[in-house]
Scaffold this active site. Structure first.
Site, PDB file in Angstrom:
ATOM      1  N   LYS A  88      -3.251  -1.591   3.245  1.00  0.00           N
ATOM      2  CA  LYS A  88      -2.633  -0.260   3.283  1.00  0.00           C
ATOM      3  C   LYS A  88      -1.419  -0.272   2.368  1.00  0.00           C
ATOM      4  CE  LYS A  88      -1.098   3.093   6.829  1.00  0.00           C
ATOM      5  NZ  LYS A  88      -0.863   3.277   8.296  1.00  0.00           N
ATOM      6  N   SER A  90      -2.936   5.122  14.336  1.00  0.00           N
ATOM      7  CA  SER A  90      -3.275   5.119  12.906  1.00  0.00           C
ATOM      8  C   SER A  90      -4.239   4.030  12.454  1.00  0.00           C
ATOM      9  CB  SER A  90      -1.999   5.015  12.067  1.00  0.00           C
ATOM     10  OG  SER A  90      -1.337   6.246  12.036  1.00  0.00           O
ATOM     11  N   SER A 113      -3.355   7.405  10.162  1.00  0.00           N
ATOM     12  CA  SER A 113      -2.861   7.420   8.797  1.00  0.00           C
ATOM     13  C   SER A 113      -3.501   6.345   7.908  1.00  0.00           C
ATOM     14  CB  SER A 113      -1.346   7.239   8.796  1.00  0.00           C
ATOM     15  OG  SER A 113      -1.000   5.937   9.239  1.00  0.00           O
TER      16      SER A 113
END
Lengths: 502, 96
Positions: free
Chosen positions: A85, A184, A160
């Protein structure tokens, strides 16, 4: 095991077996992932930055290590392609946290988790797209571009950590790393039919991870198949002198106990998590998965978590309050975007932040600043912290009676792009079943549990006692082993042969 | 709970966040909606409940005070929007 025609279909333990047998090379495996990236990125866009050269250099080093002695003595993730990420600091590689305010920011050091994965021999294929500063549930809040769900490209992947989920779902990486502040990791894992785990708060170091809400953020793995997540967590977990909140509790061998079965395991089911507005197919599939756990020998018991109903409100005070403080560092002084043409210091900060932050971080900064401001602190922030105590106490009581709590991950399947973007409250409700777990600091895993009538994935959430990830892996593996959900891949990931293979 | 555009201006100033007239109106409406959702919390009886700031029982984690090399000045300044003579350059913070 047989070498598959398409190496991107390998799970992490399968890839490890073939690498150790030297039946495939790390370079072949990494090249297959890079070819898949070239093939599917135009359709799904998992990545903000693709690091092909770095990945191939790491793969060459992995092949050298595998060839130098006993391959089985190499670190377990040697030559395994991993997506990160884009909020993990990577020395020498741009790290944006999905925000234009950090465009061009090149960290001078690695996050602890990145350093540990380098040592473990991983190859880093790219930095995955995300909602800006991890604020969102659809990856639509990225300051860069949308990411599309590989099961239906008209729909969101969740968020997310949307790019981390799609990268693994579409075969662009074998494993990936995300963060989970309110769901997330678990929610995009559910929406993309992959496994995702949020560890106990304090299990994994947050050093070098761009901060959103420091008392809630945790780093965790994504994988196809439960065992890959266990391998990845084992590689990153444990005390870090650079993060004072990491626990000194030892890291167990999650893989060693994963096949131990769940006979006699007590699984609690909280009625409060089957919320109003939940899609009927989601409820049906989650209840069917709980029945499967019973068939595998678990004992199903009702539990009560009444204060979880206030989890969302509690979270949307605490998380924005912490975010408003964490994001104050983006003021155009030390890194990132800066309104250098403005001579007045306050106007320069106003302008820098107005230009650099998107709508959602602005909304959360405003909400958090308001909740912490003079006259409102007791009514909002202190109140939320007190309710946090009550939410946690509910879990403590339930875990005196059960070993694991089972619930839905998300009340709905992946929603169409654009459906919730102008309605913050509807978007926030995506995380109603995952948020209380962060508020209480507990571990939670999301495992695929089927597909709704439209063919869209649904996830089962298993919540555990603090630092008892081993039991979650064991329960999730037993369930997975009794189903074939992980073997179903999105059509997009299997439609064509990646270039470079015959 | 209704947030007025004046409330929005006050909070934006505290947060050092420049907002456009359009954002001012939109935030007043959206934040009022979110705050309305929080009203249920006010009804809960939390008398005698101690607040939880973090879930662990950690207190003042200390480490040995041992000198070790820190990041180099060049590396730290590499991302600076403006630098001068090895320092971050900022706007004047005091009136001349």
């Amino acid at each position: 095991m047989v070498i598959p025609h398409d190496l991107t279909t390998l799970t992490a333990p399968e890839a490890r077996t073939l690498l150790v047998r030297r039946a495939i090379s790390a370079t072949e495996l990494t090249q297959a992932a890079l070819d898949r990236i070239a093939q599917v990125e135009p359709a799904i866009r998992s990545f903000i930055t693709i690091t092909a050269d770095q990945a191939l250099a790491q793969a060459a080093a992995a092949d050298a290590a595998l060839g130098a002695g006993d391959p089985a003595s190499t670190p377990e993730l040697t030559g395994i392609p991993i997506a990160l990420k884009d909020l993990f600091c990577t020395a020498g590689v741009q790290t944006t946290a999905g925000s234009r305010i950090l465009e061009g920011f090149v960290p001078p050091y690695d996050a602890t988790v990145v350093a540990r994965l380098r040592k473990a021999g991983a190859t880093f294929v790219g930095k995955a797209n995300m909602d800006e500063f991890a604020m969102g549930s659809s990856t639509e809040n990225s300051g860069y571009h949308l990411t599309r769900n590989p099961w239906d490209t008209a729909r969101v992947p969740g968020g997310s950590s949307g790019g981390s989920a799609t990268a693994v779902a579409a075969g662009e990486a074998i494993l990936s790393l995300g963060t989970d502040t309110g769901g997330s990791i678990r929610q995009p894992a559910a929406l993309c039919s992959v496994t995702g785990l949020k560890p106990t708060y304090g299990r994994v170091s947050r050093y070098g991870v761009v901060a959103f809400a420091s008392s809630l953020d945790q780093v965790g793995p994504f994988s196809v198949g439960v065992e890959g997540s266990a391998m990845l967590l084992r590689a990153i977990a444990g005390h870090d002198p650079l993060d004072a909140t990491t626990a000194t509790t030892g890291v167990p061998d999650y893989v060693a106990t994963i096949r131990d079965g769940i006979r006699g395991l007590r699984v609690g089911v909280p009625a409060e998590y089957f919320v109003a507005g939940m899609e009927p197919d989601v409820e049906r599939l989650v209840r069917a998965a709980i029945d499967d756990l019973a068939r595998l020998g678990a004992e199903i018991v009702p539990v009560r978590l009444p204060y979880s109903a206030h989890g969302l409100a509690t979270y949307y005070i605490i998380a924005p309050a912490e975010a408003s403080s964490n994001l104050s560092r983006y003021n155009g002084t030390r890194y990132g975007l800066a309104a250098v043409e403005e001579a007045d210091v306050n106007r320069a900060m106003d302008l820098t932040r107005a230009r650099g932050f998107g709508a959602e971080p602005k909304r959360r900064i405003m909400l958090g600043t308001y909740a912490l401001s003079s006259g409102y602190y007791d009514a909002y922030y202190r109140k939320a912290q007190q309710v946090r105590t009550l939410i946690k106490a509910d879990f403590d009581a339930a875990f005196r009676d059960v070993d694991v709590i089972a619930s839905p991950v998300s009340p709905t399947v992946a929603f169409p792009i654009g459906a919730r973007i102008d309605d913050p409250l509807a978007m926030y409700l995506s995380d109603v079943c995952t948020i209380p777990v962060n508020v209480a600091g507990l571990p939670g895993i999301s495992v695929p549990c089927g597909f709704d009538g439209q063919g869209l994935p649904v996830g089962l959430q298993l919540i555990g006692r603090a630092f008892d990830e081993a039991t979650l892996f064991r329960a999730a593996w037993a369930y997975e082993d009794a189903t074939d959900w992980p073997r179903r891949r999105p059509p997009l990931a299997t439609a064509a042969t990646p270039a470079g293979e015959s | 709970m209704n947030l007025t555009p004046e409330d929005v201006d006050h909070v934006a100033a505290l947060a050092r966040l420049g907002i456009s007239p359009e954002e001012r109106a939109r935030f007043a409406e959206q934040l009022s909606g979110v705050l309305e959702h929080f009203r249920a919390l006010q009804a809960l009886d939390t008398s005698g409940v101690s607040p939880t700031a973090q879930v662990q029982d950690l207190r003042n984690v200390m480490r040995d005070d041992i000198a070790r090399p820190s990041a180099s000045r060049v590396d730290v300044l590499a991302n600076a929007p403006r630098q001068e003579d090895g320092y971050f350059r900022v706007q004047a913070v005091l009136d001349a």
